[in-house]
Design an enzyme around this catalytic site. Structure first.
Site, PDB file in Angstrom:
ATOM      1  N   GLU A  44       0.835  -1.201   0.000  1.00  0.00           N
ATOM      2  CA  GLU A  44       0.000   0.000   0.000  1.00  0.00           C
ATOM      3  C   GLU A  44       0.877   1.261   0.000  1.00  0.00           C
ATOM      4  OE1 GLU A  44      -3.562   1.906   2.808  1.00  0.00           O
ATOM      5  OE2 GLU A  44      -2.046   0.587   3.697  1.00  0.00           O
ATOM      6  N   LYS A 110      -9.485   2.832  -2.260  1.00  0.00           N
ATOM      7  CA  LYS A 110      -9.711   2.219  -0.951  1.00  0.00           C
ATOM      8  C   LYS A 110     -11.080   2.612  -0.388  1.00  0.00           C
ATOM      9  CE  LYS A 110      -7.267   1.744   3.504  1.00  0.00           C
ATOM     10  NZ  LYS A 110      -6.095   2.264   4.250  1.00  0.00           N
ATOM     11  N   CYS A 144      -5.535  -2.792   2.620  1.00  0.00           N
ATOM     12  CA  CYS A 144      -5.261  -2.692   4.060  1.00  0.00           C
ATOM     13  C   CYS A 144      -6.513  -2.787   4.941  1.00  0.00           C
ATOM     14  CB  CYS A 144      -4.465  -1.413   4.339  1.00  0.00           C
ATOM     15  SG  CYS A 144      -3.527  -1.489   5.898  1.00  0.00           S
TER      16      CYS A 144
END
Length: 258
Positions: A44, A110, A144
Protein backbone atom coordinates in the site's frame (compact mmCIF):
# COMPACT_ATOMS: atom_id res chain seq x y z
CA UNK A 1 -2.36 -28.45 -18.89
CA UNK A 2 -2.82 -26.94 -15.43
CA UNK A 3 -3.79 -23.28 -15.31
CA UNK A 4 -1.59 -21.37 -12.90
CA UNK A 5 -0.84 -17.82 -11.85
CA UNK A 6 2.70 -17.09 -10.69
CA UNK A 7 3.01 -14.19 -8.27
CA UNK A 8 5.82 -12.33 -6.54
CA UNK A 9 5.22 -10.17 -3.45
CA UNK A 10 7.83 -7.47 -2.88
CA UNK A 11 8.01 -7.03 0.90
CA UNK A 12 10.06 -3.89 1.43
CA UNK A 13 10.75 -0.87 3.59
CA UNK A 14 9.58 2.47 2.12
CA UNK A 15 11.27 5.84 1.81
CA UNK A 16 9.05 8.40 3.54
CA UNK A 17 7.26 10.76 1.15
CA UNK A 18 9.87 10.19 -1.56
CA UNK A 19 8.29 8.73 -4.73
CA UNK A 20 11.40 9.04 -6.88
CA UNK A 21 13.56 7.13 -4.41
CA UNK A 22 10.89 4.48 -3.93
CA UNK A 23 10.48 3.97 -7.66
CA UNK A 24 14.22 3.53 -8.02
CA UNK A 25 14.33 1.07 -5.12
CA UNK A 26 11.41 -1.01 -6.38
CA UNK A 27 12.79 -1.09 -9.90
CA UNK A 28 16.01 -2.59 -8.53
CA UNK A 29 14.02 -5.16 -6.57
CA UNK A 30 11.87 -6.05 -9.57
CA UNK A 31 15.01 -6.37 -11.70
CA UNK A 32 16.23 -8.92 -9.14
CA UNK A 33 13.16 -11.15 -9.42
CA UNK A 34 14.67 -14.55 -10.09
CA UNK A 35 11.62 -16.48 -11.24
CA UNK A 36 9.22 -16.27 -14.14
CA UNK A 37 6.16 -14.48 -12.73
CA UNK A 38 2.86 -13.15 -14.06
CA UNK A 39 1.99 -10.68 -11.29
CA UNK A 40 4.13 -8.51 -9.00
CA UNK A 41 2.37 -7.23 -5.87
CA UNK A 42 3.68 -4.10 -4.12
CA UNK A 43 2.55 -2.70 -0.74
CA UNK A 44 0.00 0.00 0.00
CA UNK A 45 1.14 3.57 -0.81
CA UNK A 46 4.43 2.15 -2.01
CA UNK A 47 5.81 5.47 -3.26
CA UNK A 48 5.27 7.46 -0.05
CA UNK A 49 4.52 5.39 3.01
CA UNK A 50 1.21 5.86 4.85
CA UNK A 51 1.36 9.65 4.99
CA UNK A 52 -1.53 11.85 6.04
CA UNK A 53 0.21 14.85 4.45
CA UNK A 54 -0.36 14.28 0.73
CA UNK A 55 0.34 17.94 -0.04
CA UNK A 56 4.00 17.22 0.78
CA UNK A 57 4.23 15.34 -2.52
CA UNK A 58 4.16 17.02 -5.91
CA UNK A 59 0.85 16.26 -7.69
CA UNK A 60 2.76 15.11 -10.79
CA UNK A 61 4.21 12.14 -8.92
CA UNK A 62 1.03 10.07 -9.22
CA UNK A 63 1.06 10.15 -13.00
CA UNK A 64 4.83 9.58 -13.05
CA UNK A 65 4.35 6.41 -11.03
CA UNK A 66 1.62 5.09 -13.32
CA UNK A 67 3.87 5.67 -16.35
CA UNK A 68 6.73 3.98 -14.46
CA UNK A 69 4.50 0.95 -13.80
CA UNK A 70 3.50 0.83 -17.47
CA UNK A 71 7.12 0.95 -18.59
CA UNK A 72 8.24 -1.78 -16.20
CA UNK A 73 5.25 -4.00 -16.96
CA UNK A 74 6.04 -3.82 -20.65
CA UNK A 75 9.79 -4.34 -20.25
CA UNK A 76 9.43 -7.28 -17.89
CA UNK A 77 6.26 -8.72 -19.40
CA UNK A 78 4.80 -8.76 -15.88
CA UNK A 79 1.68 -7.17 -14.44
CA UNK A 80 2.25 -4.82 -11.49
CA UNK A 81 -0.19 -3.87 -8.76
CA UNK A 82 -0.01 -1.76 -5.62
CA UNK A 83 -1.57 1.43 -4.26
CA UNK A 84 -0.27 4.98 -4.35
CA UNK A 85 -1.26 8.43 -3.20
CA UNK A 86 -3.08 9.87 -6.22
CA UNK A 87 -4.51 13.40 -6.62
CA UNK A 88 -7.53 13.96 -8.85
CA UNK A 89 -9.92 16.89 -9.27
CA UNK A 90 -8.73 18.56 -6.09
CA UNK A 91 -9.08 15.41 -3.97
CA UNK A 92 -6.62 12.75 -2.82
CA UNK A 93 -7.16 9.02 -3.18
CA UNK A 94 -5.42 5.92 -1.86
CA UNK A 95 -5.67 4.31 -5.28
CA UNK A 96 -4.58 0.85 -6.38
CA UNK A 97 -3.40 0.41 -9.96
CA UNK A 98 -3.41 -2.93 -11.76
CA UNK A 99 -1.09 -2.37 -14.73
CA UNK A 100 -0.70 -4.96 -17.50
CA UNK A 101 2.18 -5.35 -19.99
CA UNK A 102 0.12 -3.88 -22.83
CA UNK A 103 -0.23 -0.61 -20.89
CA UNK A 104 -3.86 -1.19 -19.92
CA UNK A 105 -4.66 -0.53 -16.29
CA UNK A 106 -7.57 -0.81 -13.86
CA UNK A 107 -8.01 1.10 -10.60
CA UNK A 108 -9.55 0.63 -7.18
CA UNK A 109 -9.95 3.37 -4.57
CA UNK A 110 -9.71 2.22 -0.95
CA UNK A 111 -13.24 1.87 0.39
CA UNK A 112 -12.49 1.78 4.11
CA UNK A 113 -10.28 4.74 4.94
CA UNK A 114 -8.47 4.26 8.26
CA UNK A 115 -10.26 6.53 10.73
CA UNK A 116 -7.79 5.78 13.55
CA UNK A 117 -5.11 7.65 11.58
CA UNK A 118 -7.47 10.26 10.17
CA UNK A 119 -7.29 8.87 6.64
CA UNK A 120 -11.01 9.54 6.23
CA UNK A 121 -10.37 13.27 6.64
CA UNK A 122 -7.61 13.39 4.02
CA UNK A 123 -8.46 10.82 1.34
CA UNK A 124 -11.71 10.25 -0.51
CA UNK A 125 -13.23 6.81 0.02
CA UNK A 126 -13.93 4.54 -2.93
CA UNK A 127 -17.40 3.28 -3.72
CA UNK A 128 -16.86 0.32 -6.05
CA UNK A 129 -15.13 -3.05 -5.93
CA UNK A 130 -12.83 -4.02 -8.75
CA UNK A 131 -12.87 -7.47 -10.30
CA UNK A 132 -10.09 -8.04 -12.83
CA UNK A 133 -10.06 -10.97 -15.24
CA UNK A 134 -6.42 -11.88 -15.74
CA UNK A 135 -4.90 -14.98 -17.33
CA UNK A 136 -7.91 -17.16 -16.59
CA UNK A 137 -8.34 -15.92 -13.01
CA UNK A 138 -10.78 -13.41 -11.53
CA UNK A 139 -8.95 -11.17 -9.05
CA UNK A 140 -10.36 -8.86 -6.37
CA UNK A 141 -7.73 -6.36 -5.13
CA UNK A 142 -8.40 -4.48 -1.88
CA UNK A 143 -6.39 -2.24 0.43
CA UNK A 144 -5.26 -2.69 4.06
CA UNK A 145 -8.13 -1.61 6.38
CA UNK A 146 -10.59 -3.22 3.94
CA UNK A 147 -9.39 -6.52 5.41
CA UNK A 148 -11.42 -5.92 8.58
CA UNK A 149 -14.73 -5.78 6.71
CA UNK A 150 -15.90 -9.18 5.45
CA UNK A 151 -19.08 -7.90 3.81
CA UNK A 152 -17.08 -5.77 1.38
CA UNK A 153 -14.91 -8.75 0.46
CA UNK A 154 -17.77 -11.25 0.26
CA UNK A 155 -17.38 -13.44 -2.79
CA UNK A 156 -20.59 -12.68 -4.67
CA UNK A 157 -18.70 -12.36 -7.98
CA UNK A 158 -17.15 -15.86 -7.89
CA UNK A 159 -13.65 -14.42 -7.94
CA UNK A 160 -10.66 -16.70 -7.54
CA UNK A 161 -8.13 -14.53 -5.71
CA UNK A 162 -8.30 -11.81 -3.06
CA UNK A 163 -5.33 -9.44 -2.93
CA UNK A 164 -4.67 -7.10 0.00
CA UNK A 165 -1.89 -4.50 -0.20
CA UNK A 166 -1.09 -2.93 3.15
CA UNK A 167 0.86 -0.85 5.63
CA UNK A 168 -0.22 -3.00 8.61
CA UNK A 169 1.64 -2.16 11.85
CA UNK A 170 3.23 -4.47 14.39
CA UNK A 171 0.82 -3.94 17.34
CA UNK A 172 -2.08 -5.45 15.37
CA UNK A 173 -0.23 -7.96 13.22
CA UNK A 174 -2.06 -10.95 14.75
CA UNK A 175 -5.28 -9.54 13.31
CA UNK A 176 -3.63 -9.34 9.88
CA UNK A 177 -2.52 -12.98 10.07
CA UNK A 178 -5.91 -14.18 11.28
CA UNK A 179 -8.05 -12.19 8.88
CA UNK A 180 -6.06 -13.09 5.76
CA UNK A 181 -6.62 -16.75 6.56
CA UNK A 182 -10.28 -16.17 7.39
CA UNK A 183 -10.94 -14.32 4.12
CA UNK A 184 -9.48 -17.23 2.17
CA UNK A 185 -11.61 -19.80 3.98
CA UNK A 186 -14.93 -17.95 3.98
CA UNK A 187 -14.65 -16.93 0.31
CA UNK A 188 -13.11 -20.18 -0.94
CA UNK A 189 -10.46 -18.15 -2.76
CA UNK A 190 -6.72 -17.70 -2.61
CA UNK A 191 -5.88 -14.76 -0.36
CA UNK A 192 -2.69 -12.78 -1.00
CA UNK A 193 -1.45 -10.23 1.55
CA UNK A 194 1.40 -7.84 0.71
CA UNK A 195 2.59 -5.80 3.69
CA UNK A 196 5.54 -3.45 4.05
CA UNK A 197 8.38 -3.84 6.55
CA UNK A 198 10.55 -1.48 8.60
CA UNK A 199 9.80 1.77 10.42
CA UNK A 200 8.25 4.95 9.06
CA UNK A 201 8.92 8.58 10.02
CA UNK A 202 6.10 8.46 12.56
CA UNK A 203 7.91 5.63 14.38
CA UNK A 204 5.36 3.01 13.40
CA UNK A 205 6.89 -0.44 12.96
CA UNK A 206 5.80 -2.82 10.21
CA UNK A 207 6.77 -6.50 10.57
CA UNK A 208 5.89 -7.79 7.13
CA UNK A 209 4.01 -11.09 7.48
CA UNK A 210 3.16 -10.98 3.79
CA UNK A 211 1.54 -14.31 2.99
CA UNK A 212 -0.53 -16.40 0.62
CA UNK A 213 -3.31 -18.76 1.71
CA UNK A 214 -5.08 -21.32 -0.43
CA UNK A 215 -8.84 -21.96 -0.68
CA UNK A 216 -8.85 -24.05 2.51
CA UNK A 217 -6.74 -21.57 4.49
CA UNK A 218 -3.42 -23.40 4.16
CA UNK A 219 -0.48 -21.00 4.20
CA UNK A 220 1.64 -21.51 1.08
CA UNK A 221 3.96 -18.49 1.42
CA UNK A 222 5.02 -16.27 4.34
CA UNK A 223 7.85 -13.96 5.37
CA UNK A 224 8.79 -11.55 8.15
CA UNK A 225 11.97 -10.39 6.39
CA UNK A 226 12.69 -7.89 3.65
CA UNK A 227 12.55 -10.10 0.58
CA UNK A 228 10.53 -11.25 -2.40
CA UNK A 229 8.01 -14.04 -1.81
CA UNK A 230 6.92 -16.35 -4.60
CA UNK A 231 3.77 -18.43 -4.91
CA UNK A 232 1.98 -20.37 -7.64
CA UNK A 233 -1.82 -20.25 -7.61
CA UNK A 234 -3.55 -23.25 -9.16
CA UNK A 235 -6.96 -22.85 -10.80
CA UNK A 236 -7.48 -26.59 -10.51
CA UNK A 237 -7.22 -26.35 -6.71
CA UNK A 238 -9.97 -23.73 -6.69
CA UNK A 239 -12.29 -25.58 -9.04
CA UNK A 240 -11.91 -29.04 -7.49
CA UNK A 241 -12.30 -27.77 -3.92
CA UNK A 242 -15.41 -25.75 -4.76
CA UNK A 243 -16.89 -28.71 -6.61
CA UNK A 244 -16.28 -31.05 -3.68
CA UNK A 245 -17.18 -28.58 -0.93
CA UNK A 246 -20.06 -26.46 -2.19
CA UNK A 247 -19.99 -23.93 0.64
CA UNK A 248 -20.36 -20.89 -1.61
CA UNK A 249 -23.69 -22.22 -2.81
CA UNK A 250 -25.00 -21.76 0.75
CA UNK A 251 -23.83 -18.14 1.12
CA UNK A 252 -26.33 -15.55 2.29
CA UNK A 253 -28.00 -13.25 -0.19
CA UNK A 254 -27.73 -9.54 0.52
CA UNK A 255 -27.68 -6.19 -1.22
CA UNK A 256 -24.82 -3.78 -0.54
CA UNK A 257 -25.87 -0.25 0.42
CA UNK A 258 -22.85 2.06 0.39
Amino acid sequence: MAQTLRIAIVQSHLHWENPEQNRKMFEEKIDAISEDVDLVVLPEMFTSGFTMEPAHIDPSEGRKTVEWMQRLAQQKNMTLTGSILFPENGNYFNRLFFVEPNGKYSTYDKKHTFTLAGEDKVYEAGKHKLIVEFRGFKLCPLICYDLRFPVWARNVEDYDVLIYVANWPKPRIEAWDTLLKARAIENMAYCVGANRIGQDNLQHEYPGHSAVYDVLGKQIAYSDEEEILYAILDKGHIDSTRKKLRFLEDRDDFSWKG
